[in-house]
Structures are given as structure tokens and as C-alpha cells.
Design a protein around this motif. Structure first.
Motif, mmCIF file in Angstrom:
data_model
loop_
_atom_site.group_PDB
_atom_site.id
_atom_site.type_symbol
_atom_site.label_atom_id
_atom_site.label_comp_id
_atom_site.label_asym_id
_atom_site.label_seq_id
_atom_site.Cartn_x
_atom_site.Cartn_y
_atom_site.Cartn_z
ATOM 1 N N HIS A 26 38.218 54.480 -10.266
ATOM 2 C CA HIS A 26 37.416 54.884 -8.999
ATOM 3 C C HIS A 26 38.292 54.528 -7.823
ATOM 4 O O HIS A 26 38.513 53.366 -7.368
ATOM 5 C CB HIS A 26 36.187 54.072 -8.821
ATOM 6 C CG HIS A 26 35.509 54.435 -7.676
ATOM 7 N ND1 HIS A 26 33.949 53.739 -7.327
ATOM 8 C CD2 HIS A 26 35.219 55.526 -6.723
ATOM 9 C CE1 HIS A 26 33.599 54.439 -6.387
ATOM 10 N NE2 HIS A 26 34.303 55.329 -5.870
ATOM 11 N N HIS A 32 39.958 50.779 -8.284
ATOM 12 C CA HIS A 32 39.273 49.760 -9.204
ATOM 13 C C HIS A 32 38.912 50.738 -10.276
ATOM 14 O O HIS A 32 38.913 51.637 -10.505
ATOM 15 C CB HIS A 32 38.459 48.680 -8.494
ATOM 16 C CG HIS A 32 37.266 49.851 -8.189
ATOM 17 N ND1 HIS A 32 37.197 50.499 -6.754
ATOM 18 C CD2 HIS A 32 36.102 49.852 -8.488
ATOM 19 C CE1 HIS A 32 35.997 51.096 -6.448
ATOM 20 N NE2 HIS A 32 35.228 50.724 -7.747
ATOM 21 N N ASP A 34 35.563 50.796 -13.140
ATOM 22 C CA ASP A 34 34.169 50.234 -13.079
ATOM 23 C C ASP A 34 33.872 50.151 -14.541
ATOM 24 O O ASP A 34 33.631 51.253 -15.210
ATOM 25 C CB ASP A 34 33.093 51.306 -12.400
ATOM 26 C CG ASP A 34 33.385 51.064 -10.838
ATOM 27 O OD1 ASP A 34 33.064 49.955 -10.455
ATOM 28 O OD2 ASP A 34 33.659 52.233 -10.113
HETATM 29 MN MN MN Z 1 33.530 51.611 -8.070
#
Ligand code: MN
Length: 177
Positions: A26, A32, A34
């Protein structure tokens, strides 16, 4: 069918009924990963800033976030910048998982320690998610098994989508037309 292939078949069948596992890369305000696991009819979710490791010596912070509907596991595309989670989303890894011990997933989740066996395209084998003193802080750690490999780092060597093969840039580019 030989005894060996029957065993293989049962193993595959176990995983075909198994709950969904997905890691979505993401590109929001900070890039990051997820991690989402289907438990109790929803996708329990953790944001892993550095992404998963295949090295049992590396602990990766996993901050628990909102539950998502199971259908979100297949989402790849762009969320408008002004919306929650705005940014580009890629299905970085996808597959199934199951409990790696005799306890149910829901019980383990409630206890704050989840031992799971992942069958993804990039990640395989046993991982543990363990809750720390922080309210939403967990640690994601590779458990020692034949898939543990300190030299393997799919976060850097396999950056593209496990679903479409696309890069983040390609997914973002398509959305802007
Ligand atoms: Mn996210």
C-alpha cells in the motif's frame, strides 16, 4: 491413487478449504504492507511497515488496523487521495492459511498469539503473530521450518503483484488513464 499421492491430495484439499491470506502493498503516505487474515468472517488486518521477513531472527512490527470485508482480499487499484487509505494498492501476495497448532484461529487471535501456516505465492510455512504490550502492536516472526531462509528477501526481490504481475507504478498509471 498411491498412498503418497493420496496424502498429497489431502494436503492440497486441506488448503483449498482454508481461509484467505493476502498481503497488500500500500503506497499511502508511507509505503507499507497490509497483512490480512480471514478469521471469524472478516479480514483481520495489520500494517507491517517493513513487510514480512523469511528470517526467524527478524521481528517485524505489525500494527493492527481495521477489519476489512473478505472481498477486499482481491482489491488492486487506486483509492482516491482524500479517502481513507488513499493511495495505490497491490496484491503483493495471495493464498490461504491455517492454524499451525491445535487451537482455533479465533481463540488464538483472542489470546494475542497466532501461529499460522501460510500457503501463498511468495510466503510459505509457519509464522507467528504475537501481541505486545502496546494496544495494537503485534510482532510478525517467521518460525523455524524448511521455508525459513535468512538469505531470501521477497520484499525487495519480488516487488510486483502476485495477482497481475504489475508494478505499483503500472497500477497507479492505469488509474490515472
Ligand atoms: Mn494500508
Amino acid at each position: 491413487m498411491t498412498a503418497g499421492s493420496l496424502k498429497e491430495y489431502r494436503k492440497k484439499r486441506d488448503f483449498s478449504k482454508a481461509p484467505r491470506y493476502v498481503i497488500q502493498k500500500h503506497d499511502a503516505s508511507h509505503l507499507h504492507y497490509d497483512l490480512r487474515l480471514q478469521i471469524g468472517g472478516v479480514l483481520k488486518s495489520w500494517a507491517v511497515p517493513k513487510g514480512p521477513s523469511c528470517n526467524p531472527r527478524q521481528r517485524r512490527l505489525a500494527v493492527e488496523t481495521e477489519d476489512h470485508p473478505v472481498s477486499y482480499a482481491d482489491f488492486e487499484g487506486v483509492i482516491p487521495q482524500d479517502a481513507y487509505g488513499g493511495g495505490t494498492v497491490m496484491v503483493w501476495d495471495t493464498g490461504t492459511f491455517k492454524s499451525a497448532n491445535d487451537e482455533s484461529l479465533s481463540k488464538q487471535y483472542d489470546d494475542g498469539k497466532l501461529e499460522i501456516d501460510i500457503r501463498g505465492k511468495k510466503l510459505r510455512g509457519k509464522y507467528v503473530l504475537v501481541k505486545t504490550r502496546g494496544k495494537s502492536d503485534w510482532l510478525l516472526i517467521k518460525m523455524k521450518d524448511r521455508y525459513a531462509d535468512a538469505r531470501r528477501n521477497p520484499v525487495s526481490t519480488e516487488p510486483d503483484s502476485a495477482r497481475s504481475g504489475k508494478s505499483l507504478e503500472a497500477i497507479a498509471g492505469e488509474a490515472s488513464g
